[in-house]
Design an enzyme around this catalytic site. Structure first.
Site, PDB file in Angstrom:
ATOM      1  N   SER A   9       9.073  39.774-100.398  1.00  0.00           N
ATOM      2  CA  SER A   9       8.604  40.187 -99.884  1.00  0.00           C
ATOM      3  C   SER A   9       7.328  41.798-100.024  1.00  0.00           C
ATOM      4  CB  SER A   9       9.140  40.123 -98.614  1.00  0.00           C
ATOM      5  OG  SER A   9       8.500  41.214 -97.456  1.00  0.00           O
ATOM      6  N   HIS A  34       5.559  36.412 -99.692  1.00  0.00           N
ATOM      7  CA  HIS A  34       5.530  37.212 -98.316  1.00  0.00           C
ATOM      8  C   HIS A  34       5.124  38.013 -98.535  1.00  0.00           C
ATOM      9  CE1 HIS A  34       7.360  35.962 -94.428  1.00  0.00           C
ATOM     10  NE2 HIS A  34       7.470  37.280 -94.698  1.00  0.00           N
ATOM     11  N   ASP A  36       4.090  40.843 -95.393  1.00  0.00           N
ATOM     12  CA  ASP A  36       4.639  41.351 -92.972  1.00  0.00           C
ATOM     13  C   ASP A  36       3.315  41.894 -93.091  1.00  0.00           C
ATOM     14  OD1 ASP A  36       7.091  40.172 -93.094  1.00  0.00           O
ATOM     15  OD2 ASP A  36       8.230  40.908 -94.594  1.00  0.00           O
ATOM     16  N   MET A  38       2.967  43.966 -89.292  1.00  0.00           N
ATOM     17  CA  MET A  38       3.035  44.091 -87.630  1.00  0.00           C
ATOM     18  C   MET A  38       2.285  45.052 -87.387  1.00  0.00           C
ATOM     19  SD  MET A  38       6.966  45.942 -89.811  1.00  0.00           S
ATOM     20  CE  MET A  38       7.824  44.637 -91.221  1.00  0.00           C
ATOM     21  N   HIS A  67       3.365  36.388 -92.269  1.00  0.00           N
ATOM     22  CA  HIS A  67       4.285  36.960 -91.437  1.00  0.00           C
ATOM     23  C   HIS A  67       2.993  37.809 -90.485  1.00  0.00           C
ATOM     24  CE1 HIS A  67       8.465  37.528 -90.108  1.00  0.00           C
ATOM     25  NE2 HIS A  67       7.492  37.024 -89.036  1.00  0.00           N
ATOM     26  N   MET A  69       3.722  39.342 -87.154  1.00  0.00           N
ATOM     27  CA  MET A  69       5.031  39.751 -86.263  1.00  0.00           C
ATOM     28  C   MET A  69       3.881  40.766 -85.420  1.00  0.00           C
ATOM     29  SD  MET A  69       8.046  40.558 -88.395  1.00  0.00           S
ATOM     30  CE  MET A  69       6.643  40.804 -90.357  1.00  0.00           C
ATOM     31  N   MET A 138      14.120  34.011 -88.680  1.00  0.00           N
ATOM     32  CA  MET A 138      14.858  35.680 -89.207  1.00  0.00           C
ATOM     33  C   MET A 138      16.063  35.295 -88.463  1.00  0.00           C
ATOM     34  SD  MET A 138      11.573  36.373 -88.650  1.00  0.00           S
ATOM     35  CE  MET A 138      12.412  38.484 -89.993  1.00  0.00           C
ATOM     36  N   GLY A 143      10.796  43.312 -88.103  1.00  0.00           N
ATOM     37  CA  GLY A 143      10.620  44.542 -88.023  1.00  0.00           C
ATOM     38  C   GLY A 143      10.922  45.734 -89.345  1.00  0.00           C
ATOM     39  N   PHE A 144      11.360  45.529 -89.967  1.00  0.00           N
ATOM     40  CA  PHE A 144      12.346  46.228 -91.207  1.00  0.00           C
ATOM     41  C   PHE A 144      13.227  45.772 -92.560  1.00  0.00           C
ATOM     42  CE2 PHE A 144      11.778  48.198 -87.335  1.00  0.00           C
ATOM     43  CZ  PHE A 144      11.202  50.422 -87.409  1.00  0.00           C
ATOM     44  N   GLY A 146      15.628  45.550 -95.416  1.00  0.00           N
ATOM     45  CA  GLY A 146      16.746  46.549 -95.716  1.00  0.00           C
ATOM     46  C   GLY A 146      17.790  46.202 -94.979  1.00  0.00           C
ATOM     47  N   ASP A 172      14.464  34.589 -93.242  1.00  0.00           N
ATOM     48  CA  ASP A 172      13.595  35.713 -93.757  1.00  0.00           C
ATOM     49  C   ASP A 172      14.449  36.835 -93.074  1.00  0.00           C
ATOM     50  OD1 ASP A 172      12.101  38.028 -94.394  1.00  0.00           O
ATOM     51  OD2 ASP A 172      10.393  37.147 -93.028  1.00  0.00           O
ATOM     52  N   GLY A 174      17.911  39.995 -94.910  1.00  0.00           N
ATOM     53  CA  GLY A 174      18.792  40.097 -95.692  1.00  0.00           C
ATOM     54  C   GLY A 174      19.604  39.324 -96.600  1.00  0.00           C
TER      55      GLY A 174
HETATM   56  C1  DX5 Z   1      10.991  41.704 -91.589  1.00  0.00           C
HETATM   57  C2  DX5 Z   1      10.021  41.188 -92.333  1.00  0.00           C
HETATM   58  C3  DX5 Z   1      10.995  40.652 -94.043  1.00  0.00           C
HETATM   59  C4  DX5 Z   1      11.768  41.590 -95.003  1.00  0.00           C
HETATM   60  C5  DX5 Z   1      12.898  40.700 -95.415  1.00  0.00           C
HETATM   61  O1  DX5 Z   1      10.751  42.080 -90.674  1.00  0.00           O
HETATM   62  O2  DX5 Z   1       9.955  39.325 -91.496  1.00  0.00           O
HETATM   63  O3  DX5 Z   1       9.891  39.907 -94.801  1.00  0.00           O
HETATM   64  O4  DX5 Z   1      10.484  42.078 -95.825  1.00  0.00           O
HETATM   65  O5  DX5 Z   1      13.177  42.453 -96.285  1.00  0.00           O
HETATM   66  P1  DX5 Z   1      14.792  41.962 -96.820  1.00  0.00           P
HETATM   67  O6  DX5 Z   1      14.863  41.216 -98.078  1.00  0.00           O
HETATM   68  O7  DX5 Z   1      15.114  43.505 -97.493  1.00  0.00           O
HETATM   69  O8  DX5 Z   1      15.657  42.266 -95.520  1.00  0.00           O
HETATM   70 ZN    ZN Z   2       8.654  38.454 -93.430  1.00  0.00          ZN
END
Ligand code: DX5
Ligand code: ZN
Length: 223
Positions: A9, A34, A36, A38, A67, A69, A138, A143-144, A146, A172, A174
């Site tokens: 990502s 990937h 993201d 938002m 993706h 969001m 998910m 949204g974030f 890490g 997607d 963690g």
């Molecule tokens: C979160 C995103 C993820 C994010 C995953 O809202 O959809 O794609 O980049 O990040 P990690 O792999 O760091 O959890």
């Molecule tokens: Zn994503």
């Protein structure tokens, strides 16, 4: 088993060198990137727009798993497809006519996907299984990057895998060495990983390691 797809990502990439980071991920053996998107409304954060997809499309040859969001995807799919997004994923919790948007994406020869938030029941997918090429679970609150993996989503994954042995199922949030194995055991074949892969000292070695553990673990907890 369906084809294994490993997707860094780019949310976790070095934003000052994003094109180089896309190329680094491709050279490390990624099957797709990937991306993201938002809107600051569906999720409490803003990220990238179609111009970033266009930049990534010019930088690499692998697919851009995009993706959305966003609350109103129907207003945005055209711009992302024009920029090179494929597959294009919308959320089942979005405010739109889901089937119409999925059909519209497919009509443009782009793979369509549905994404579920961690607390959304898997049954929300059942009316749309004929309309999707990919389902994304998910495993964090969107949204974030890490955040920590939420293992409670795994029974939902297994329930969909039992119903759809060949469907592309992605996860997607963690994803790391440990959660990769748990997700593969429950039937995931497509893996998004941001922080884990972009901060790895050797991304290629980490992707190769993931691939081996997915092959060894796939489907063990589906029956
Ligand atoms: C979160 C995103 C993820 C994010 C995953 O809202 O959809 O794609 O980049 O990040 P990690 O792999 O760091 O959890
Ligand atoms: Zn994503």
């Amino acid at each position: 088993m369906p084809k294994i797809v490993i997707m860094p990502s780019i949310l976790a990439a070095d934003m000052g060198r994003l094109a180089d980071e896309c190329r680094r991920a491709e050279a490390a053996g990624s099957d797709a990137l990937h991306v993201d998107i938002m809107d600051g409304h569906f999720v409490p954060n803003l990220s990238m727009g179609p111009d970033v997809v266009k930049m990534a499309r010019a930088a690499v040859k692998i697919p851009l798993d995009t993706h959305l969001m966003v609350t109103h995807p129907q207003n945005l799919t055209g711009a992302f497809i024009k920029a090179g997004a494929n597959p294009l994923l919308i959320h089942v919790e979005a405010q739109c006519d889901l089937r119409a948007v999925l059909h519209d994406i497919r009509k443009q020869q782009v793979r369509a996907g549905l994404t579920l938030n961690p607390e959304t029941p898997v049954e929300a997918l059942w009316p749309f299984l004929a309309d999707v090429d990919e389902v994304l679970f998910m495993s964090v609150h969107p949204g974030f990057g890490g955040q920590s993996f939420i293992p409670q989503v795994l029974p939902k994954v297994a329930a969909l895998r039992r119903r759809m042995p060949e469907l592309d199922i992605s996860i997607d949030g963690g994803i790391n060495r440990t959660s990769t194995i748990a997700a593969a055991e429950h039937g995931v074949n497509m893996f998004v990983a941001g922080t884990y892969l972009f901060s790895a000292p050797d991304m290629a070695a980490e992707i190769a390691h993931m691939r081996q553990s997915i092959i060894a673990a796939y489907g063990k907890k589906v029956a």
